[in-house]
Write a protein that holds these residues in place. Structure first.
Motif, mmCIF file in Angstrom:
data_model
loop_
_atom_site.group_PDB
_atom_site.id
_atom_site.type_symbol
_atom_site.label_atom_id
_atom_site.label_comp_id
_atom_site.label_asym_id
_atom_site.label_seq_id
_atom_site.Cartn_x
_atom_site.Cartn_y
_atom_site.Cartn_z
ATOM 1 N N GLU A 1 0.806 -1.228 0.000
ATOM 2 C CA GLU A 1 0.000 0.000 0.000
ATOM 3 C C GLU A 1 0.837 1.275 0.000
ATOM 4 N N ASN A 2 2.028 1.240 0.579
ATOM 5 C CA ASN A 2 2.822 2.464 0.731
ATOM 6 C C ASN A 2 4.019 2.524 -0.206
ATOM 7 N N VAL A 3 3.944 1.775 -1.314
ATOM 8 C CA VAL A 3 5.041 1.767 -2.278
ATOM 9 C C VAL A 3 5.317 3.166 -2.815
ATOM 10 N N GLY A 4 4.255 3.923 -3.088
ATOM 11 C CA GLY A 4 4.425 5.258 -3.639
ATOM 12 C C GLY A 4 5.268 6.162 -2.753
ATOM 13 N N TYR A 5 5.096 6.033 -1.451
ATOM 14 C CA TYR A 5 5.851 6.879 -0.521
ATOM 15 C C TYR A 5 7.342 6.571 -0.586
ATOM 16 N N PHE A 6 7.696 5.296 -0.720
ATOM 17 C CA PHE A 6 9.105 4.890 -0.665
ATOM 18 C C PHE A 6 9.767 4.814 -2.034
ATOM 19 N N GLN A 7 9.015 4.997 -3.119
ATOM 20 C CA GLN A 7 9.587 4.865 -4.454
ATOM 21 C C GLN A 7 10.778 5.803 -4.666
ATOM 22 N N LYS A 8 10.737 6.969 -4.078
ATOM 23 C CA LYS A 8 11.814 7.946 -4.281
ATOM 24 C C LYS A 8 13.155 7.485 -3.723
ATOM 25 N N TYR A 9 13.132 6.450 -2.870
ATOM 26 C CA TYR A 9 14.377 5.948 -2.304
ATOM 27 C C TYR A 9 14.981 4.804 -3.121
ATOM 28 N N ALA A 10 14.258 4.347 -4.137
ATOM 29 C CA ALA A 10 14.747 3.243 -4.959
ATOM 30 C C ALA A 10 15.821 3.733 -5.928
ATOM 31 N N ALA A 11 16.601 2.788 -6.452
ATOM 32 C CA ALA A 11 17.636 3.132 -7.423
ATOM 33 C C ALA A 11 17.000 3.769 -8.654
ATOM 34 N N PRO A 12 17.661 4.745 -9.262
ATOM 35 C CA PRO A 12 17.107 5.411 -10.448
ATOM 36 C C PRO A 12 16.748 4.402 -11.534
ATOM 37 N N GLY A 13 15.562 4.564 -12.089
ATOM 38 C CA GLY A 13 15.128 3.692 -13.160
ATOM 39 C C GLY A 13 14.532 2.374 -12.714
ATOM 40 N N ARG A 14 14.504 2.100 -11.402
ATOM 41 C CA ARG A 14 13.940 0.850 -10.892
ATOM 42 C C ARG A 14 12.631 1.131 -10.165
ATOM 43 N N LYS A 15 11.693 0.221 -10.294
ATOM 44 C CA LYS A 15 10.380 0.371 -9.684
ATOM 45 C C LYS A 15 10.206 -0.632 -8.557
ATOM 46 N N LEU A 16 9.655 -0.162 -7.437
ATOM 47 C CA LEU A 16 9.387 -1.050 -6.313
ATOM 48 C C LEU A 16 8.101 -1.835 -6.553
ATOM 49 N N GLU A 17 8.151 -3.135 -6.267
ATOM 50 C CA GLU A 17 6.931 -3.946 -6.304
ATOM 51 C C GLU A 17 6.230 -3.877 -4.954
ATOM 52 N N TYR A 18 7.007 -3.935 -3.876
ATOM 53 C CA TYR A 18 6.492 -3.773 -2.529
ATOM 54 C C TYR A 18 7.658 -3.461 -1.605
ATOM 55 N N VAL A 19 7.350 -3.134 -0.366
ATOM 56 C CA VAL A 19 8.393 -2.907 0.637
ATOM 57 C C VAL A 19 8.221 -3.909 1.770
ATOM 58 N N ILE A 20 9.317 -4.161 2.476
ATOM 59 C CA ILE A 20 9.328 -5.064 3.623
ATOM 60 C C ILE A 20 9.683 -4.240 4.850
ATOM 61 N N LEU A 21 8.771 -4.168 5.817
ATOM 62 C CA LEU A 21 8.970 -3.408 7.050
ATOM 63 C C LEU A 21 9.379 -4.369 8.158
ATOM 64 N N LEU B 1 12.367 -5.056 -5.713
ATOM 65 C CA LEU B 1 12.301 -4.413 -7.015
ATOM 66 C C LEU B 1 11.506 -5.241 -8.011
ATOM 67 N N ALA B 2 10.672 -4.567 -8.788
ATOM 68 C CA ALA B 2 9.909 -5.236 -9.833
ATOM 69 C C ALA B 2 10.842 -5.618 -10.969
ATOM 70 N N ARG B 3 10.474 -6.671 -11.704
ATOM 71 C CA ARG B 3 11.263 -7.079 -12.864
ATOM 72 C C ARG B 3 11.205 -5.990 -13.926
ATOM 73 N N LYS B 4 12.312 -5.815 -14.637
ATOM 74 C CA LYS B 4 12.335 -4.793 -15.689
ATOM 75 C C LYS B 4 11.501 -5.243 -16.890
#
Length: 259
Positions: free
Chosen positions: A220-240, A256-259
């Motif tokens: 649910e909170n992927v959008g909030y943490f996306q800015k911390y991911a490596a450039p050009g990579r998309k988060l599928e989910y986060v693990i808290l 990270l989601a598959r390219k």
């Protein structure tokens, strides 16, 4: 009295659920949050599941005097899953009526399915239950009907083994994560129970864990943490991951989601 921390990422706010009097928590261990904001808290001193509404008021309890020692908790559909360390089982309740529907394992004498110290639990989309059996140094997996499917791990320090398994959760593809509080790492397994990797060890610098206990896979909170991911990579989910010690009480990792 105990409390539950409520973190609002969108508003960047932290507040506490800290009821008093008859509603007070004594030793809250785990919490599950429903879509409407209702919180289900396992209290190992009150020996109950405490249910707080969105307005922070205690709206009900589960567990009579001496009935159980609740620890792990999970919500899935209309069911509430609670691990009971006193009776070495998982209790499954109807979320609305709070009536107990089932107890897993159904035969405590069966060696394959027997639970010694069930501490944490996760439930996947098919209703399969993943139980951290801390004293057995293993994860026990049951189907939706409570039938034992497999046991993962045994005592040890190498990948695929455990010293103190606790927090556990499963993603939508059936991969599951298990916290080892003693070694300070999280291990990732595929849907067949094969270990894929581990992370969080003390040599990881800022990514290190300190007495980790709880874990949650969060879509649910992927959008909030996306800015911390490596450039050009998309988060599928986060693990808290919740830490019991160290500078960071919650560590956040990205899948990270598959390219």
């Amino acid at each position: 009295p105990g409390n539950v921390s409520n973190i609002d990422l969108n508003r960047n706010r932290l507040r506490y659920l800290r009821p008093t009097g008859q509603d007070a928590m004594q030793m809250p261990i785990n919490v599950a949050v429903d879509k409407d904001g209702t919180r289900y808290v396992t209290d190992t001193k009150r020996l109950q599941v405490l249910i707080y509404g969105p307005d922070d008021r205690l709206v009900g309890t589960i567990g009579k005097a001496g009935e159980m020692k609740p620890c792990g908790i999970a919500l899935a559909g209309d069911k509430l899953y609670v691990t009971d360390m006193t009776n070495h089982c998982v209790r499954i309740y109807n979320k609305q009526t709070r009536e107990q529907l089932q107890q897993v394992p159904s035969d405590p004498k069966d060696e394959k399915s027997r639970l010694m110290q069930p501490t944490n639990i996760a439930v996947d989309q098919a209703g399969r239950m993943y139980v951290s059996d801390t004293s057995a140094f293993a994860v026990k997996i049951f189907d939706a009907d409570g039938k034992h499917l497999r046991t993962i791990g045994d005592l040890g320090l190498s990948p695929g083994r455990f010293a103190l398994p606790k927090g556990i959760d499963v993603d939508r593809e059936g991969r599951f994560y298990v916290v080892d509080a003693a070694t300070g790492v999280v291990q990732l397994f595929d849907s067949e129970g094969r270990v894929l990797m581990y992370f969080g060890d003390p040599k990881s610098g800022n990514a290190a864990l300190y007495l980790p206990a709880g874990l949650k896979v969060d879509y649910e909170n992927v959008g909030y943490f996306q800015k911390y991911a490596a450039p050009g990579r998309k988060l599928e989910y986060v693990i808290l991951v919740a830490n019991q010690a160290g500078p960071n009480k919650v560590a956040v990792y990205g899948f990270l989601a598959r390219k």
